[in-house]
Design an enzyme around this catalytic site. Structure first.
Site: not given
Ligand code: CIR
Length: 263
Positions: A169, A256
Site C-alpha cells: 500500500h 491499518c
C-alpha cells in the site's frame, strides 16, 4: 472542513482479530502469525490509542474474513462523513458490507465508492491540503478516479500518486508526522511525491517503520525499528514503541488497525 489538525482524533473503530488471522493475506510466506500473538499486539495498540486520548469502539471478529482487523482498508472516515470503499483483494470484498452498519450508526453522511474500480484505505493518505491516493495492486486508476469524485462531495481534494513496485500500500511506505512533515522510505520519497514538505527518511533496513501513526501528541512506531524511533525522538516527537512482528507476517503495520476521526 474540520479545523483540527489531520492527526487529531477523539474516536476510533477497531476490530478484534479472528482466529482465522493465521490465514491472513501475505505477499511472501515468512510463517503464519499466531492468534495469541496478534491479539497481544492488538491489545497494546488499543491501549496506546486510549492513552493518547481516543475513545475506541471494538467490533467483534469476523471469522470468515481473516484480514478483518485491518479496518482501515474497507472504508475512509473524516469529520464530515465516511466513505465505503471497494477493497482490491477478493477475500476482503465482504468487509465493506460488514462495516457499513457501524459507519451508518456513527456518521450522518456515508458515501459509497462506485464501481467498477477498487480502492483500499491503506493507499489513502490524508494531508492538510489534499488526500493522496496511491495506485497499487489493490487500488486501480478507475477506483482512484472514482474516489476523487466521492471525496469532492465531502469537500476534500484527492490526487493520484504512485506506490513503489512491490509495496502493498502507499501508506506501507509513508506516514504523516505533523502538518509539514512526512516519514517516508527513500524509494517513495525519490518519486518527488512529497515536494514542498519536510521529509524524514527511514534508515536503511528500517523501511517497515515508515508505516508509523501520528495520534494527537504521540507517534506510534513499530518496536522493531529502534533507529527510526531514536531519530523521531531526536526530532522532538513523543514516540510510543508498539510490537508489530506478528502482524508484519501478514504485511500489516500500525495505520491499518483503526479508523480514526475527530468528531
Ligand atoms: C492484506 O494483505 O490485505 C492484509 N494481510 C494486510 C493489510 C494491511 N493494511 C494496511 O496496511 N492498510
Amino acid at each position: 472542513m474540520s479545523s483540527f489538525p489531520v492527526y487529531s482524533f477523539d474516536n476510533a473503530i477497531v476490530r478484534q482479530p479472528p482466529a482465522s488471522v493465521t490465514h491472513g493475506l501475505r505477499a511472501e510466506d515468512r510463517g503464519a502469525p499466531t492468534h495469541d500473538g496478534v491479539n497481544a499486539e492488538h491489545r497494546l495498540y488499543i491501549e496506546a490509542l486510549q492513552s493518547a486520548g481516543v475513545a475506541v469502539e471494538v467490533l467483534p471478529a469476523l471469522e470468515e474474513f481473516p484480514d478483518c482487523l485491518f479496518v482501515e482498508d474497507p472504508a475512509l472516515v473524516f469529520p464530515e462523513g465516511a466513505i465505503l470503499l471497494r477493497p482490491g483483494a477478493q477475500s476482503r470484498f465482504g468487509e465493506t458490507a460488514a462495516i457499513e452498519p457501524i459507519l451508518r450508526r456513527r456518521f450522518g453522511k456515508v458515501l459509497s465508492l462506485p464501481g467498477p474500480g477498487f480502492a483500499d484505505g491503506g493507499d489513502v493518505l490524508v494531508t492538510p491540503g489534499k488526500v493522496m491516493i496511491g495506485l497499487s495492486d489493490r487500488t486501480t486508476r478507475e477506483g482512484a478516479q472514482a474516489l476523487i469524485g466521492v471525496l469532492a462531495e465531502l469537500g476534500r481534494i484527492g490526487v493520484i500518486v504512485t506506490t513503489p513496485p512491490g509495496v502493498l500500500h502507499f501508506k506501507s511506505d509513508c506516514s504523516l508526522l505533523d502538518e509539514q512533515t512526512m516519514l517516508s522510505t527513500a524509494r517513495l520519497a525519490a518519486s518527488g511525491v512529497f515536494e514542498g514538505l519536510r521529509v524524514l527518511l527511514t534508515p536503511d533496513g528500517e523501511e517497515g517503520a515508515a508505516n508509523a501513526l501520528r495520534v494527537n501528541e504521540r507517534v506510534f512506531v513499530g518496536a522493531d525499528f529502534p533507529r527510526t524511533a531514536a531519530m523521531l525522538e531526536a526530532e522532538g516527537y513523543s514516540v510510543v514503541r508498539l510490537p508489530t512482528s506478528q502482524i508484519a507476517k501478514i504485511d500489516a503495520g500500525l495505520s491499518c488497525m483503526s479508523l480514526r476521526w475527530h468528531s
